[in-house]
Design a protein around this motif. Structure first.
Motif, PDB file in Angstrom:
ATOM      1  N   VAL A   1      44.349  35.907  43.920  1.00  0.00           N
ATOM      2  CA  VAL A   1      44.164  36.247  42.508  1.00  0.00           C
ATOM      3  C   VAL A   1      42.864  37.025  42.320  1.00  0.00           C
ATOM      4  CG1 VAL A   1      43.750  35.265  40.208  1.00  0.00           C
ATOM      5  CG2 VAL A   1      45.603  34.375  41.634  1.00  0.00           C
ATOM      6  N   SER A   2      41.805  36.637  43.014  1.00  0.00           N
ATOM      7  CA  SER A   2      40.528  37.357  42.932  1.00  0.00           C
ATOM      8  C   SER A   2      40.675  38.791  43.435  1.00  0.00           C
ATOM      9  CB  SER A   2      39.446  36.636  43.735  1.00  0.00           C
ATOM     10  OG  SER A   2      39.198  35.365  43.210  1.00  0.00           O
ATOM     11  N   LEU A   3      41.358  38.958  44.554  1.00  0.00           N
ATOM     12  CA  LEU A   3      41.584  40.296  45.098  1.00  0.00           C
ATOM     13  C   LEU A   3      42.418  41.142  44.132  1.00  0.00           C
ATOM     14  CD1 LEU A   3      41.407  42.365  47.394  1.00  0.00           C
ATOM     15  CD2 LEU A   3      43.459  41.319  48.365  1.00  0.00           C
ATOM     16  N   ALA A   4      43.462  40.543  43.576  1.00  0.00           N
ATOM     17  CA  ALA A   4      44.309  41.283  42.624  1.00  0.00           C
ATOM     18  C   ALA A   4      43.515  41.693  41.393  1.00  0.00           C
ATOM     19  CB  ALA A   4      45.519  40.432  42.224  1.00  0.00           C
ATOM     20  N   ALA A   5      42.681  40.798  40.873  1.00  0.00           N
ATOM     21  CA  ALA A   5      41.868  41.127  39.698  1.00  0.00           C
ATOM     22  C   ALA A   5      40.901  42.266  40.020  1.00  0.00           C
ATOM     23  CB  ALA A   5      41.101  39.894  39.217  1.00  0.00           C
ATOM     24  N   GLY A   6      40.275  42.211  41.179  1.00  0.00           N
ATOM     25  CA  GLY A   6      39.364  43.282  41.581  1.00  0.00           C
ATOM     26  C   GLY A   6      40.068  44.611  41.744  1.00  0.00           C
ATOM     27  N   LEU A   7      41.265  44.584  42.317  1.00  0.00           N
ATOM     28  CA  LEU A   7      42.032  45.821  42.484  1.00  0.00           C
ATOM     29  C   LEU A   7      42.444  46.411  41.138  1.00  0.00           C
ATOM     30  CD1 LEU A   7      44.245  44.877  45.574  1.00  0.00           C
ATOM     31  CD2 LEU A   7      42.364  46.538  45.499  1.00  0.00           C
ATOM     32  N   VAL A   8      42.873  45.570  40.218  1.00  0.00           N
ATOM     33  CA  VAL A   8      43.257  46.046  38.879  1.00  0.00           C
ATOM     34  C   VAL A   8      42.034  46.631  38.169  1.00  0.00           C
ATOM     35  CG1 VAL A   8      44.018  45.299  36.572  1.00  0.00           C
ATOM     36  CG2 VAL A   8      45.253  44.543  38.619  1.00  0.00           C
ATOM     37  N   PHE A   9      40.883  45.956  38.284  1.00  0.00           N
ATOM     38  CA  PHE A   9      39.647  46.447  37.670  1.00  0.00           C
ATOM     39  C   PHE A   9      39.262  47.808  38.254  1.00  0.00           C
ATOM     40  CE2 PHE A   9      34.903  46.513  37.688  1.00  0.00           C
ATOM     41  CZ  PHE A   9      34.706  46.615  36.323  1.00  0.00           C
ATOM     42  N   GLY A  10      39.245  47.903  39.566  1.00  0.00           N
ATOM     43  CA  GLY A  10      38.899  49.167  40.223  1.00  0.00           C
ATOM     44  C   GLY A  10      39.878  50.276  39.890  1.00  0.00           C
ATOM     45  N   PHE A  11      41.171  49.957  39.867  1.00  0.00           N
ATOM     46  CA  PHE A  11      42.182  50.955  39.513  1.00  0.00           C
ATOM     47  C   PHE A  11      41.984  51.434  38.075  1.00  0.00           C
ATOM     48  CE2 PHE A  11      46.381  52.094  37.778  1.00  0.00           C
ATOM     49  CZ  PHE A  11      46.684  53.159  38.620  1.00  0.00           C
ATOM     50  N   GLY A  12      41.683  50.501  37.173  1.00  0.00           N
ATOM     51  CA  GLY A  12      41.445  50.877  35.779  1.00  0.00           C
ATOM     52  C   GLY A  12      40.231  51.783  35.633  1.00  0.00           C
ATOM     53  N   LEU A  13      39.170  51.492  36.392  1.00  0.00           N
ATOM     54  CA  LEU A  13      37.984  52.359  36.351  1.00  0.00           C
ATOM     55  C   LEU A  13      38.319  53.753  36.867  1.00  0.00           C
ATOM     56  CD1 LEU A  13      35.256  49.894  37.638  1.00  0.00           C
ATOM     57  CD2 LEU A  13      35.425  50.859  35.340  1.00  0.00           C
ATOM     58  N   ALA A  14      39.080  53.811  37.968  1.00  0.00           N
ATOM     59  CA  ALA A  14      39.444  55.113  38.532  1.00  0.00           C
ATOM     60  C   ALA A  14      40.362  55.877  37.583  1.00  0.00           C
ATOM     61  CB  ALA A  14      40.119  54.925  39.891  1.00  0.00           C
ATOM     62  N   LEU A  15      41.349  55.194  37.023  1.00  0.00           N
ATOM     63  CA  LEU A  15      42.303  55.826  36.116  1.00  0.00           C
ATOM     64  C   LEU A  15      41.617  56.372  34.861  1.00  0.00           C
ATOM     65  CD1 LEU A  15      45.354  56.363  35.586  1.00  0.00           C
ATOM     66  CD2 LEU A  15      45.400  54.172  34.400  1.00  0.00           C
ATOM     67  N   SER A  16      40.622  55.640  34.368  1.00  0.00           N
ATOM     68  CA  SER A  16      39.932  56.065  33.144  1.00  0.00           C
ATOM     69  C   SER A  16      38.854  57.110  33.396  1.00  0.00           C
ATOM     70  CB  SER A  16      39.301  54.849  32.462  1.00  0.00           C
ATOM     71  OG  SER A  16      38.285  54.295  33.284  1.00  0.00           O
ATOM     72  N   GLY A  17      38.586  57.410  34.659  1.00  0.00           N
ATOM     73  CA  GLY A  17      37.571  58.405  34.985  1.00  0.00           C
ATOM     74  C   GLY A  17      36.156  57.861  34.998  1.00  0.00           C
ATOM     75  N   MET A  18      35.993  56.551  34.941  1.00  0.00           N
ATOM     76  CA  MET A  18      34.665  55.962  34.859  1.00  0.00           C
ATOM     77  C   MET A  18      33.955  55.898  36.213  1.00  0.00           C
ATOM     78  SD  MET A  18      33.909  55.519  31.782  1.00  0.00           S
ATOM     79  CE  MET A  18      34.923  56.839  31.173  1.00  0.00           C
ATOM     80  N   LEU A  19      34.591  56.372  37.285  1.00  0.00           N
ATOM     81  CA  LEU A  19      33.905  56.475  38.570  1.00  0.00           C
ATOM     82  C   LEU A  19      33.061  57.741  38.633  1.00  0.00           C
ATOM     83  CD1 LEU A  19      36.676  55.364  41.101  1.00  0.00           C
ATOM     84  CD2 LEU A  19      34.988  53.978  39.893  1.00  0.00           C
ATOM     85  N   ASP A  20      33.238  58.613  37.654  1.00  0.00           N
ATOM     86  CA  ASP A  20      32.499  59.871  37.595  1.00  0.00           C
ATOM     87  C   ASP A  20      31.233  59.677  36.754  1.00  0.00           C
ATOM     88  OD1 ASP A  20      31.576  62.451  37.370  1.00  0.00           O
ATOM     89  OD2 ASP A  20      33.320  63.212  36.277  1.00  0.00           O
ATOM     90  N   PRO A  21      30.048  59.672  37.395  1.00  0.00           N
ATOM     91  CA  PRO A  21      28.810  59.448  36.642  1.00  0.00           C
ATOM     92  C   PRO A  21      28.591  60.439  35.501  1.00  0.00           C
ATOM     93  CG  PRO A  21      28.381  59.325  39.000  1.00  0.00           C
ATOM     94  CD  PRO A  21      29.802  59.812  38.824  1.00  0.00           C
ATOM     95  N   SER A  22      29.120  61.648  35.610  1.00  0.00           N
ATOM     96  CA  SER A  22      28.911  62.630  34.534  1.00  0.00           C
ATOM     97  C   SER A  22      29.629  62.206  33.253  1.00  0.00           C
ATOM     98  CB  SER A  22      29.370  64.022  34.973  1.00  0.00           C
ATOM     99  OG  SER A  22      30.760  64.044  35.193  1.00  0.00           O
ATOM    100  N   ARG A  23      30.704  61.442  33.371  1.00  0.00           N
ATOM    101  CA  ARG A  23      31.397  60.923  32.180  1.00  0.00           C
ATOM    102  C   ARG A  23      30.503  59.961  31.425  1.00  0.00           C
ATOM    103  NH1 ARG A  23      37.437  60.360  31.935  1.00  0.00           N
ATOM    104  NH2 ARG A  23      37.938  62.560  31.950  1.00  0.00           N
ATOM    105  N   VAL A  24      29.857  59.065  32.164  1.00  0.00           N
ATOM    106  CA  VAL A  24      28.978  58.084  31.532  1.00  0.00           C
ATOM    107  C   VAL A  24      27.781  58.791  30.906  1.00  0.00           C
ATOM    108  CG1 VAL A  24      27.506  56.073  31.958  1.00  0.00           C
ATOM    109  CG2 VAL A  24      29.728  56.252  33.088  1.00  0.00           C
TER     110      VAL A  24
END
Length: 146
Positions: A8-31
């Motif tokens: 469950v911890s791994l799944a939650a982390g994967l969903v969180f990371g996927f959501g960050l990538a999908l929303s473009g929040m891995l790009d520091p210029s967006r922030v």
């Protein structure tokens, strides 16, 4: 920790990371684009934060209706502490670093997983900063994990 909790911890982390990538929040210029209100402002972070608050609110409603967690015998919540100078100064340092780098620990870890150089540099600096803190403040108790 049992296997179900690890999964469950791994799944939650994967969903969180996927959501960050999908929303473009891995790009520091967006922030930085969100924080720079004097330049070409990018409101996308506000929508991501708003969506996160809605999901967290639903989650809290569900948790409050539960007598205990699904995979544990009780909730492990940290004690409530007053707002003090250390909390305010630590929050300010975190916010300044977040604004300068355009990253915070969650997106940096997710970015490292896909090999983003900025994330690797950020995480190295973060680890050095935590080590420097521990060397200068060895008697400070670590925060309680939730």
């Amino acid at each position: 920790m049992n296997v179900a909790r690890l999964i469950v911890s791994l799944a939650a982390g994967l969903v969180f990371g996927f959501g960050l990538a999908l929303s473009g929040m891995l790009d520091p210029s967006r922030v930085r684009g969100f924080l720079d209100v004097t330049g070409p402002w990018d409101p996308s972070l506000a929508f991501v934060l708003g969506g996160a608050v809605l999901v967290a609110a639903v989650g809290m409603l569900i948790v409050r209706a539960m007598s205990r967690p699904v995979l544990d015998d009780r909730f492990h919540l940290p004690p409530t502490r007053p707002v003090d100078r250390r909390l305010v100064s630590g929050s300010a340092i975190f916010g300044i670093g977040w604004g300068m780098a355009g990253l915070c620990p969650g997106p940096a870890i997710a970015g490292m997983a896909v090999g983003l150089p900025a994330s690797m540099i950020f995480l190295a600096a973060m680890i050095l900063g935590m080590a420097a803190h521990d060397l200068t403040k060895p008697n400070v108790a670590a925060p309680v994990a939730i």
